[in-house]
Design an enzyme around this catalytic site. Structure first.
Site, mmCIF file in Angstrom:
data_model
loop_
_atom_site.group_PDB
_atom_site.id
_atom_site.type_symbol
_atom_site.label_atom_id
_atom_site.label_comp_id
_atom_site.label_asym_id
_atom_site.label_seq_id
_atom_site.Cartn_x
_atom_site.Cartn_y
_atom_site.Cartn_z
ATOM 1 N N ASN A 12 15.702 125.855 32.446
ATOM 2 C CA ASN A 12 16.101 125.296 33.617
ATOM 3 C C ASN A 12 17.130 124.460 33.221
ATOM 4 O OD1 ASN A 12 16.731 124.442 36.027
ATOM 5 N ND2 ASN A 12 14.849 123.260 36.340
ATOM 6 N N LYS A 14 19.160 122.883 34.955
ATOM 7 C CA LYS A 14 19.232 121.800 35.899
ATOM 8 C C LYS A 14 20.757 121.414 36.174
ATOM 9 C CE LYS A 14 14.506 119.843 35.217
ATOM 10 N NZ LYS A 14 13.690 118.730 35.220
ATOM 11 N N HIS A 96 11.098 124.000 42.993
ATOM 12 C CA HIS A 96 11.158 122.990 41.975
ATOM 13 C C HIS A 96 10.721 121.764 42.517
ATOM 14 C CE1 HIS A 96 12.094 120.367 38.700
ATOM 15 N NE2 HIS A 96 11.986 121.454 37.905
ATOM 16 N N GLU A 168 4.246 122.564 37.104
ATOM 17 C CA GLU A 168 4.684 121.560 36.756
ATOM 18 C C GLU A 168 4.254 120.290 37.189
ATOM 19 O OE1 GLU A 168 8.892 121.373 38.085
ATOM 20 O OE2 GLU A 168 8.222 121.808 40.111
#
Length: 251
Positions: A12, A14, A96, A168
Site C-alpha cells: 500500500n 498510500k 483502511h 491492521e
C-alpha cells in the site's frame, strides 16, 4: 499444522511516490524471482496506476486501487469501481483505517463498498483493526468482529472467494510499534474462528488474513510463522527494495 492457503504480500503506497522514486522500485520488483507460490499486489496512488501498470511487468504482481466508490456520477474527486474496471484494475483495498479515520467511512459504508466491489468482479482486501484506546479498554475483539460482521451481512457465501481480510492494529500503523507475533495471531485466530462459526469451515479455511502493522523485513518471517497469518499488507516498507524480502518471508 494444516497447510496454509496461498500467501499474499500487498504493498500500500498510500499518498506517496514520484517517478524518481517509483521507477527504480518497479525495476527492483520486475527483477525479483520467488521460488514459492505467492500472490503479490501493489496499490499505487490513482495517478500512478497507469505508469505502474505499464512498467510493472513481473507476472507475479497485480495492481490494486487504494479506494473506490460504488457509483459513477457527480462525485467530485472520487474514482468509481467502473472507472477502475475500465483501466483493467481487478483488486481494491477497502476500509483502511485512514479512510475510516480521516474520511468518516463507517462500517456500513465499507460493507456496502465491499459488496459492490465483489459483485463487480473485484478481489477486495478488507481492512479491520482497533485503535490504541480500544485495545487498552479491552475492546479489540468487539471492534474487529463488529467491522467483520458488517461486511459479512452484505456478502453471499460465494462472494467470500474474492475477499481477503487485513488486520491492521491502528496503534501499530506508521508508529514503529508492531504487534508481537502472539498478539497478531490472537486476533487472526479470532477472525477465522468467527468466520468458521458464521460461514462454515470451507470459507474459513480458504480465507487469507493478512497482517498490516509496521511490517518490515526484520519481523515478517517471524510473523508469518503464526498459523493464521497468511501474508502482509505493507505500508512504508513497501516503498523500499525491502518489500522483496518481505515477500520472500511468506514461505
Amino acid at each position: 499444522m494444516a497447510s496454509k492457503p496461498q500467501p499474499i504480500a500487498a504493498a500500500n503506497w498510500k499518498c506517496n511516490g514520484s517517478e524518481s522514486l517509483l521507477v527504480p522500485l518497479i525495476e527492483t520488483l520486475n527483477a525479483a524471482t520467488f521460488d514459492h507460490d505467492v500472490q503479490c499486489v501493489v496499490a499505487p496512488t490513482f495517478l500512478h496506476i497507469p505508469m505502474t501498470k505499464a512498467r510493472l511487468t513481473n507476472p507475479k504482481f497485480q495492481i490494486a486501487a487504494q479506494n473506490a466508490i460504488t457509483r459513477s456520477g457527480a462525485f467530485t474527486g472520487e474514482v468509481s469501481l467502473q472507472i477502475l474496471k475500465d483501466y483493467g484494475i481487478s483488486w481494491v483495498v477497502l476500509g483502511h483505517s485512514e479512510r475510516r479515520l480521516y474520511y468518516g467511512e463507517t462500517n456500513e459504508i465499507v460493507a456496502e463498498k465491499v459488496a459492490q466491489a465483489c459483485a463487480a468482479g473485484f478481489h477486495v482486501i478488507v481492512c479491520v483493526g482497533e485503535t490504541n484506546e480500544e485495545r487498552e479498554a479491552g475492546r479489540t475483539a468487539a471492534v474487529v468482529l463488529t467491522q467483520l460482521a458488517a461486511v459479512a451481512q452484505k456478502l453471499s457465501k460465494e462472494a467470500w472467494s474474492r475477499v481477503v481480510i487485513a488486520y491492521e492494529p491502528v496503534w501499530a500503523i506508521g508508529t514503529g510499534k508492531v504487534a508481537t507475533p502472539q498478539q497478531a495471531q490472537e486476533v487472526h485466530e479470532l477472525l477465522r474462528r468467527w468466520v468458521r462459526s458464521k460461514l462454515g469451515t470451507d470459507i474459513a479455511a480458504q480465507l487469507r488474513i493478512l497482517y498490516g502493522g509496521s511490517v518490515t523485513a526484520k519481523n515478517a518471517r517471524t510473523l508469518y510463522q503464526m498459523r493464521d497469518i497468511n501474508g502482509f499488507l505493507v505500508g512504508g516498507a513497501s516503498l523500499k527494495p525491502e518489500f522483496v524480502e518481505i515477500i520472500e518471508a511468506t514461505k
